[in-house]
Design an enzyme around this catalytic site. Sequence first.
Site: not given
Length: 436
Positions: A278-279, A317, A359
């Site tokens: 499941e890459p 990320r 913000c």
Amino acid sequence: MDEFAYRDGALHCEGVPLTSVAEQFGTPTYVYSASTLIDHYRRFAKAFDAINPLVCFSAKALSNVHLLRLLGREGAGVDAVSGGELHRAMLAGIDPERTVLAGVGKSETELREAVRRDIRCINVESEAEVELLSRIARQEGRRPRLAIRVNPDVAPDERTPARTTTGTRGGKFGVDIDRAATLFNRAAADDALRVEGFHVHLGSPIFDPQVYATAIDRLLALVAMLEQAGHRITTLNLGGGFPAEYLDHTAPSWDDFAEVIIARMADFTARGGQVIFEPGRTIAANAGVLISTVRYLKQAGERQLVVLDAGMTHLARAALYDSYHFIWPLQPPAEATPGSRDVSGLAGLTEYDVVGPICESSDYLARARSLPELKAGAHLAIFTAGAYGMTMTSNYNSQQRPAEVLVHGDQVRLIRRRETYDDLVALELLDEVDGQ
Ligand SMILES: *Cc1c(COP(=O)(O)O)cnc(C)c1O
């Protein structure tokens, strides 16, 4: 290998200069290279050719229907973690025989959809889920195929962030390995179910092939024990977690992983067993960049800040995991054209903190980053953004989600339009919609 490269002073995706994409579609925009995505899928699958795996691309890394369709045409399946992702896979024309469903908290509806579509494998994560699946199977008059997701209690290497580690004892995913045989027996005794094997997914990204080796050895011991008791195990799903190159030469190759994994799995596949992978990240990360525009430059204390039109709502990320993304102008000065992601030898760089417009004080894309001198209006690329980029965007601050553009050769195609203000409130203005 990816198809993002500087030529004639400008960053190109395949045959297209990204400044032209920025002009045509605005920013922030995700740009994907079809050739890169396809090449990565093909080379990943080829590395594991000897055990003929089913490669189910992990849709949560990159879920645009057009891209799932592109991978599907190459023979990829889809690993879904929700009914929404199953829906995307179906729209992309992915064969249910090449679709698997995971998730620690699947709803009854999601399980029922998977049962009705008779997908290749439902990866169950608890005793209670097996009970529910059994009940649904009887109601629907079907015999779903399932695997038991095992928590093998394997710590990933020290470079895997704790927040993306999934296979250690006490974590929320899967069933403890010492309870997996009991659950397998329970499912095997249920004539409404077809329990075919086991699933593991250890975390992401995992840089050390030995982490897979340890987990597989534990899994194979479990398989041997059950086979001695007379069961047949036909499916072993080894999950995803393979790394992507965010810098230069830090991630092992697919062959390095294949060597360790094939050596352990060849016997299982020779006996007719099916291996599933499941890459997500390893296929998609370097197939996409996020292009952005500099809005302002400003000084804060001793620091030079560059304020972009893209922030944590467009690429989460960095704020979420402190992840590193290489960032560079689409049209750098000639002396600052990077030959690699190591730019320490380039002249005339300035150290910036790269921030977004949100913000929220965690809204940094990079800190203390050396870049060519920037001006308002300059376009930048945030690299290695193809995985967990668009799929983790949000509307926080009522930001509109970015557009997505697919490049193939010199063809440019909009595959998701930028959200509008109307999109932001479309689900709220119910009275207007219903005319009440
Ligand atoms: C997220 C996830 C994957 C994909 O992980 P990558 O690191 O992107 O390869 C695979 N399987 C499961 C069950 C997942 O939750």
